[in-house]
Design an enzyme around this catalytic site. Structure first.
Site, PDB file in Angstrom:
ATOM      1  CE  LYS A 159     -20.237  67.647  27.813  1.00 57.88           C
ATOM      2  NZ  LYS A 159     -18.928  68.283  27.638  1.00 57.88           N
ATOM      3  NE  ARG A 204     -19.061  74.746  34.019  1.00 57.70           N
ATOM      4  CZ  ARG A 204     -19.217  73.431  34.028  1.00 57.70           C
ATOM      5  NH1 ARG A 204     -18.943  72.740  32.955  1.00 57.70           N
ATOM      6  NH2 ARG A 204     -19.652  72.804  35.092  1.00 57.70           N
ATOM      7  CD  GLU A 251     -17.920  73.829  23.926  1.00 59.97           C
ATOM      8  OE1 GLU A 251     -17.005  73.192  24.482  1.00 59.97           O
ATOM      9  OE2 GLU A 251     -19.012  74.056  24.477  1.00 59.97           O
ATOM     10  NE  ARG A 288     -31.984  75.956  39.209  1.00 60.52           N
ATOM     11  CZ  ARG A 288     -32.857  76.944  39.391  1.00 60.52           C
ATOM     12  NH1 ARG A 288     -34.158  76.707  39.233  1.00 60.52           N
ATOM     13  NH2 ARG A 288     -32.449  78.160  39.716  1.00 60.52           N
ATOM     14  CE  LYS A 313     -21.755  66.658  32.752  1.00 56.27           C
ATOM     15  NZ  LYS A 313     -20.685  67.582  33.138  1.00 56.27           N
TER      16      LYS A 313
END
Length: 553
Positions: free
Chosen positions: A253, A273, A298, A415, A421
Site C-alpha cells: 500500500k 479518487r 498510485e 464491498r 487494507k
C-alpha cells in the site's frame, strides 16, 4: 419599542426592492423548498431519513430547480463565490459592529449569525432557485453588496442561511455528494453505480439524468468520452486471523495519490479518487500514453536520485494548474498500476482480479517505463508470512499491505469481504498544544482544530502539525474548555494558548518539508491521547522527530 431602536439603526424603507435581473416574481418559490431541505438535513439524525428527505424534495421540485438543488448538494455548482468579507461589511452597516462581532464569536458560524441577526425584512416572495442561481452566476464584485443586501432582506431566517451557504460555497449540511446521488437513485429506482459513472459526464441542472430516471429519455451515452469511473475501495482489516491466505493477492500500500488514468479516442485524463481532473497538475504522467485504456494506480514522483520522491514533493505539485518545466524535471510524475478497468474499448471490470492482472501486465509492458510500472505481487502462504511482510516494509512510502480476493470483480465503492487494507501501526509523538481554531458545521461552537509543536534545541517551540480528529465528543468538550481558559493571545479566529498541555499525536509517516518552519510534515496526524499526566517540558523535540524520518528511511 422596536428592535431597530435598541440596536441603534434606522428602520428600512417601506419601499420594496426592485426585481433583480433575471428574476420572475411570479414563479413558485422553489428556493423555499431548497432552504427547508437544507435545514432538515442538519437536524435529521438518520441516514435513511436523510435519503428519503432528499429524494422526496427532488421529486416535488420542478425542473430545472431540482437539478440545481442536486448540484448544490453534490458540490457541483460553479458560482462566483460571495466573499465572507462582503457579508461582514453588510452586517457592520446594518447592526452595531460590536454586537455583530460578539454574536459571531458566540455563535461560531458566519451564516448562522447573519441569518439570525439581519434586521431588514421585505415580505415579497424571493426568487426561485433557478433564478437565484442565475443571479449569482452573473454576479460581479462591484454589484455584489447591493444584490446580497436585496436578497437577504427578502428571505426569512432559514432562507437567509440557505442563501449564504449557496452563495459562499460552504454547503456543509450533513449530507455529502454520495448521499445525494444515492437519494436520486433510490427515488427513481436506478442503480447508484450507474449514476456515479454518468455523473462526471453530465452538467447541472442534469436534464438528461432526470429524463432517464423518469423514463422520459434513454440512458445518456458517454462511452466516447474520457470520463471518470468510481473507484473500488477497501475496508480496514480488523480480523486478519479469518483470512484463508491462498485466496488473497497481497500488494504494498503506497503512500501517494490514488488516481485513475483514462484515455479514450486520443483524449487522456488523470482523475483523483474524488473524480477531480488533475491532468493539468501532472501532464508528464500521461503525455506519452498512446493507447486507449482505463487503469487504477498510485500517482507518485521520483526524487533526484531516481528513486521514489517523498509525499511532500508530490504534494507540492498537486493543485498547480501549469507546473513549470523545472518542477516537472525535479519531481517527475509516474503511475504505479494496480488494476485494469478498460482494455481499449472493452470493459473488463467483471473479470476476476487475476485475469485483470494478467491483462494489466501486458498493457503496462507496452507503456512508457518512465511513466508507468506495475505494482508487484507479494508472495505469502501463511498469515505469519503476511505479517512479516507488513512489519518489514522496504520503503518509508509503504503504509502497509493491500489484500484483494483473487476472484473479485472490480465494483464501485466498498464491498465487504473483497478488498482490505492492513496498515502498519501508527507512529506517535508527544507534542505541545500551541494554537486552536473553531471547527465548522456541528463543531462551529467548539475549538476543534489544534496546532501542536515540538521543542527546539534552544528551548523554543515550532509547529509540527495540525489535527482535528481522533478525540471523543467528551474529549472535545474538555479541550474546548481548556482553550477558552488558557488563551494568551488572539489572531483573528485563532487562539494562542499557554504551552502547558501535551497531546499524544499519532501519524502514518513523517518526512522532510521545506514548506514548514520546523522542516517536517506529518502524514494523517490525529490526536490519540490527552496527556495531562505529562509535563510540557518532557514533550518530544524536533531533533527526535527528525530521527524518526531517518529511522523510516
Amino acid at each position: 419599542m422596536h428592535r431597530f431602536d435598541v440596536i441603534g439603526i434606522t428602520p428600512p424603507s417601506a419601499a420594496r426592492p426592485p426585481p433583480l435581473a433575471g428574476e420572475d416574481r411570479g414563479t413558485v418559490n422553489s428556493f423555499a423548498q431548497f432552504a427547508e431541505l437544507l435545514d432538515a438535513l442538519v437536524v435529521t439524525p438518520g441516514r435513511n431519513a436523510k435519503l428519503r428527505r432528499i429524494g422526496e424534495t427532488l421529486r416535488a421540485m420542478a425542473e430545472p430547480d431540482r437539478g440545481w438543488a442536486l448540484a448544490a448538494l453534490t458540490g457541483e455548482l460553479d458560482l462566483p463565490a460571495v466573499q465572507p468579507s462582503v457579508l461582514r461589511a453588510l452586517m457592520e452597516e446594518a447592526v452595531d459592529p460590536l454586537l455583530f462581532r460578539l454574536s459571531r464569536d458566540y455563535v461560531g458560524d458566519l451564516a448562522e449569525t447573519v441569518s439570525l441577526l439581519w434586521p431588514y425584512s421585505d415580505p415579497e416572495q424571493p426568487p426561485g432557485l433557478d433564478a437565484m442561481v442565475g443571479i449569482l452566476a452573473r454576479l460581479g464584485r462591484a454589484e455584489a453588496p447591493g444584490v446580497v443586501r436585496n436578497l437577504l432582506s427578502r428571505l426569512d431566517i432559514t432562507g437567509r442561511w440557505a442563501f449564504i451557504k449557496l452563495a459562499t460555497g460552504g454547503m456543509r449540511v450533513g449530507a455529502g455528494a454520495r448521499l445525494a446521488k444515492l437519494a436520486f437513485a433510490q427515488q427513481w429506482g436506478v442503480d447508484v453505480g450507474e449514476v456515479e459513472e454518468l455523473w462526471h459526464g453530465l452538467t447541472p441542472p442534469y436534464a438528461e439524468l432526470f429524463a432517464w430516471g423518469e423514463g422520459r429519455g434513454p440512458k445518456p451515452d458517454l462511452s466516447a468520452r474520457a470520463l471518470f469511473r468510481p473507484f473500488m475501495l477497501a475496508h480496514p482489516l480488523e480480523a486478519p486471523e479469518t483470512l484463508h491466505v491462498p485466496d488473497w493477492l497481497a500488494e504494498w500500500k503506497w503512500d501517494g495519490i490514488r488516481v485513475q488514468v483514462v484515455r479514450v479516442g486520443g483524449e487522456a485524463r488523470l482523475f483523483s479518487r474524488t473524480g477531480d481532473d488533475v491532468s493539468g497538475s501532472f501532464p508528464d504522467a500521461i503525455a506519452t500514453l498512446a493507447r486507449d485504456l482505463v487503469l487504477d494506480g498510485e500517482l507518485m514522483v521520483r526524487g533526484a536520485d531516481g528513486g521514489l520522491g517523498s509525499f511532500n514533493a508530490l504534494q507540492q505539485r498537486l493543485g498547480r494548474k501549469a507546473p513549470s518545466a523545472k518542477l516537472m524535471a525535479e519531481a517527475p510524475a509516474f503511475v504505479r498500476a494496480y488494476d485494469l478497468l478498460f482494455d481499449g474499448a472493452e470493459d473488463v471490470r467483471a473479470l476476476p482480479l487475476m485475469e485483470r492482472r494478467a491483462r494489466l501486465r501486458q498493457v503496462v509492458a507496452g507503456l512508457d517505463p518512465l511513466r508507468f510500472d506495475l505494482s508487484e505481487d507479494l508472495e505469502a502462504a501463511t498469515l505469519d508470512e503476511l505479517a512479516a511482510l507488513r512489519a518489514a516494509a522496504p520503503d518509508p512510502l509503504i503504509e502497509g499491505l493491500m489484500l484483494k480476493r483473487r476472484d473479485s470483480a472490480y465494483v464501485a465503492g466498498r464491498r465487504a469481504g473483497l478488498w482490505y487494507k492492513w496498515k502498519r501501526a501508527a507512529l506517535t509523538a508527544d507534542c505541545v498544544l500551541m494554537y486552536a481554531q473553531r471547527g465548522s458545521g456541528k463543531r462551529s461552537s467548539f475549538y476543534s482544530d489544534f496546532t501542536f509543536g515540538a521543542w527546539t534545541e534552544d528551548g523554543g517551540l515550532l509547529p509540527v502539525g495540525k489535527a482535528y480528529f481522533g478525540f471523543t465528543d467528551e474529549e472535545l468538550k474538555w479541550l474546548d474548555k481548556f482553550v477558552r481558559a488558557h488563551t494568551v493571545a488572539r489572531f483573528g479566529p485563532v487562539r494562542e494558548v499557554a504551552k502547558t498541555l501535551v497531546l499524544e499525536v499519532a501519524f502514518d509517516s513523517i518526512g522532510e518539508s521545506s514548506r514548514h518552519k520546523s522542516g517536517l510534515a506529518m502524514r494523517f496526524p490525529r490526536i490519540s491521547r490527552i496527556r495531562t499526566d505529562k509535563p510540557a517540558a518532557e514533550a518530544d523535540t524536533v531533533k527526535g522527530l527528525r530521527a524518526m524520518v531517518a529511522g523510516q528511511a
